[in-house]
Design a protein around this motif. Structure first.
Motif, PDB file in Angstrom:
ATOM      1  N   CYS A  69       7.283  17.530 -10.861  1.00  0.00           N
ATOM      2  CA  CYS A  69       7.572  17.220 -12.268  1.00  0.00           C
ATOM      3  C   CYS A  69       6.709  18.030 -13.234  1.00  0.00           C
ATOM      4  O   CYS A  69       6.962  18.029 -14.434  1.00  0.00           O
ATOM      5  N   ILE A  70       5.733  18.755 -12.708  1.00  0.00           N
ATOM      6  CA  ILE A  70       4.845  19.543 -13.567  1.00  0.00           C
ATOM      7  C   ILE A  70       5.079  21.044 -13.432  1.00  0.00           C
ATOM      8  O   ILE A  70       5.200  21.752 -14.429  1.00  0.00           O
ATOM      9  N   ASN A  71       5.120  21.571 -12.201  1.00  0.00           N
ATOM     10  CA  ASN A  71       5.160  23.032 -12.049  1.00  0.00           C
ATOM     11  C   ASN A  71       6.171  23.540 -11.025  1.00  0.00           C
ATOM     12  O   ASN A  71       5.953  24.552 -10.378  1.00  0.00           O
ATOM     13  N   LYS A  73       8.560  30.481  -7.231  1.00  0.00           N
ATOM     14  CA  LYS A  73       8.301  31.920  -7.134  1.00  0.00           C
ATOM     15  C   LYS A  73       7.492  32.277  -5.895  1.00  0.00           C
ATOM     16  O   LYS A  73       7.238  33.436  -5.647  1.00  0.00           O
ATOM     17  N   HIS A  74       7.066  31.273  -5.139  1.00  0.00           N
ATOM     18  CA  HIS A  74       6.179  31.487  -4.006  1.00  0.00           C
ATOM     19  C   HIS A  74       6.852  31.097  -2.688  1.00  0.00           C
ATOM     20  O   HIS A  74       7.730  30.256  -2.653  1.00  0.00           O
ATOM     21  N   ASN A  86       5.097  29.877  -0.094  1.00  0.00           N
ATOM     22  CA  ASN A  86       4.340  28.797   0.538  1.00  0.00           C
ATOM     23  C   ASN A  86       3.971  27.811  -0.552  1.00  0.00           C
ATOM     24  O   ASN A  86       3.258  28.151  -1.495  1.00  0.00           O
ATOM     25  N   ILE A  87       4.479  26.602  -0.421  1.00  0.00           N
ATOM     26  CA  ILE A  87       4.288  25.555  -1.417  1.00  0.00           C
ATOM     27  C   ILE A  87       3.453  24.452  -0.788  1.00  0.00           C
ATOM     28  O   ILE A  87       3.792  23.927   0.272  1.00  0.00           O
ATOM     29  N   ASN A  88       2.343  24.098  -1.423  1.00  0.00           N
ATOM     30  CA  ASN A  88       1.516  23.009  -0.939  1.00  0.00           C
ATOM     31  C   ASN A  88       1.824  21.793  -1.780  1.00  0.00           C
ATOM     32  O   ASN A  88       1.477  21.744  -2.958  1.00  0.00           O
ATOM     33  N   MET A  89       2.517  20.835  -1.198  1.00  0.00           N
ATOM     34  CA  MET A  89       2.924  19.639  -1.930  1.00  0.00           C
ATOM     35  C   MET A  89       1.746  18.703  -2.107  1.00  0.00           C
ATOM     36  O   MET A  89       1.031  18.408  -1.163  1.00  0.00           O
ATOM     37  N   ILE A  90       1.547  18.267  -3.326  1.00  0.00           N
ATOM     38  CA  ILE A  90       0.515  17.279  -3.617  1.00  0.00           C
ATOM     39  C   ILE A  90       1.204  15.919  -3.557  1.00  0.00           C
ATOM     40  O   ILE A  90       2.163  15.666  -4.285  1.00  0.00           O
TER      41      ILE A  90
END
Length: 156
Positions: free
Chosen positions: A140-142, A148-149, A151-155
């Protein structure tokens, strides 16, 4: 419509459109009905993701990988008819085109090592470990920046 346009993916009415993408080989750019997904890590997080993905209409879980053949997660997945391996990252190294996206549910240490192989293969990674290899993402923020990447690190 759900859009992962930064990755060249558009989803509407249970149909996934693969368009121009640096993360997906050009030969795969077309309209497809499924996204080929792999999961590495067969603990609680991996099992939870697996059960959710098995209900998704536009996803095909191609492989569920762990390191111990007798792990409860691998046994549960096998009972559900999921293709399983106890070879961990070695499975993905030996089968470089097995999936378009991988959920890494291993450990922070392993995810850092795994990221090297997945990047070389051009596979999108959703990292559910504390490794912080890729961009940190709170959808909901970025989410636009995260797309664009590779590798996404989900918080969570």
């Amino acid at each position: 419509m759900f859009s992962l346009s930064g990755w060249g993916l558009e989803l509407s009415s249970n149909r996934l459109e693969v368009t121009e993408s640096k993360h997906i080989p050009e030969a795969c750019h077309s309209t497809v009905t499924t996204l080929r997904v792999g999961i590495i890590g067969t603990g609680n997080i991996g099992c939870d993701i697996l059960l959710k993905l098995l209900r998704a209409k536009f996803v095909s879980v191609e492989i569920f990988c762990g390191r111990r053949a007798e792990s409860p997660g691998l046994l549960m997945a096998a009972e559900k008819g999921v293709n399983c391996s106890d070879r961990g990252i070695t499975y993905f190294i030996d089968n470089p085109n097995c999936c378009d996206l991988v959920y890494d549910c291993t450990s922070a240490v392993d995810a850092k090592r795994n990221a090297i192989f997945f990047k070389a293969q051009g596979v999108i990674v959703i990292d559910l470990t504390p490794a912080k290899v890729g961009i940190l993402c709170v959808p909901c923020i970025n989410v636009e920046e995260a797309r664009k990447h590779g590798n996404i690190n989900m918080i969570t």
